[in-house]
Design a protein around this motif. Sequence first.
Motif: not given
Length: 350
Positions: A306-318
């Motif tokens: 769960c957290g890794d998916h949120l982290l990965a998407q956020t790293i690719q966005t900000f």
Amino acid sequence: MSVFEKTVHKAFTELPIVDISLLFSDDLNKREIAASSLDKAVRETGFLYLKGHQIAPSLINDLKEVVKEYFKQDQNSKMKNYIGLSKNHSGYVPRGEEGFYSTDSQKPDLKEAYDIGPDSPSLMARFEKEAFTQWPKDGAFKKSVSAYYNAMLELSRVLFQGFALALKLPENTFTQYLTTPPSQLRLIHYFDNPEAEESDSGIGAHTDYEFFTILLPTAPGLQVLNGANEWINVPLVEDCFVINIGDMMEQVSNGQYVATSHRVRQVKEERYSFPFFSSLDYETVVAPISKFVDKQEVSSYEPIICGDHLLAQTIQTFSYLKEKSARGEVNLPENSRSLLSFGQAAIKEG
């Protein structure tokens, strides 16, 4: 419809309204009635209006008041709380910081924001074991925003139970993993643009990363993609939140519930939006539940943390995280999914 078939949204032209009052009942049969209505709406649209939520109007009014005051400040004052200065991905997000616009146009999104999450464990727990939310010095801001955040956490718990019942699962299927989730509240300010055209983006087309989103908007601008690939406007409905399914609910349901692409366009008047992104605990393994998987086939959804998916998407966005990634200070978790890898568009491509 077979439990093994992925849901295809209808060519809806408006969102259904679902009253969840009965989800607060002590009577299981009544909670199941509300869950059934929730299930129907989600399967047909992936988006819905939510009434009967029991959130006090005073909490909402206080939130709007302090957020408006915060964004009235000059840019230098707001940048003192720039999200790139935090250790747990909290703080002020200036225009152009996020990269959703790269999938829709080359124009930066016409918005600014302030992001709030838990102190620890946070979204950045892989890299920062202890971190604290970055707050402005304004005590009223912290008090009102914290109160609203905590109310959303409680409403999330009720909805997680409702979605479990809707999917004909034990009521605690999700809430057993709801101890210290990295759920995030965004306080978004869209700039007024009286001459706005359809191509002017408040935020580009995307699906949400989490299980579901509880959205409180203050003006029109939101559009959702229906089953006929048409963008549908979402007007305000009094005393209602807007709920939409996210990537991870699509994942656990093996496509029974599908994340709906949405965007904000042509914002002519100043607009505020308060999405609460509901997640489960960071280390929760998110994988299709067995009852939704045909034993003769391999699910197209591979397990994710769960957290890794949120982290990965956020790293690719900000932008600030992309820069940290380039310097080797943060890195994408293994088996990270690319942006826009869920939703109807991804299903059709698959």
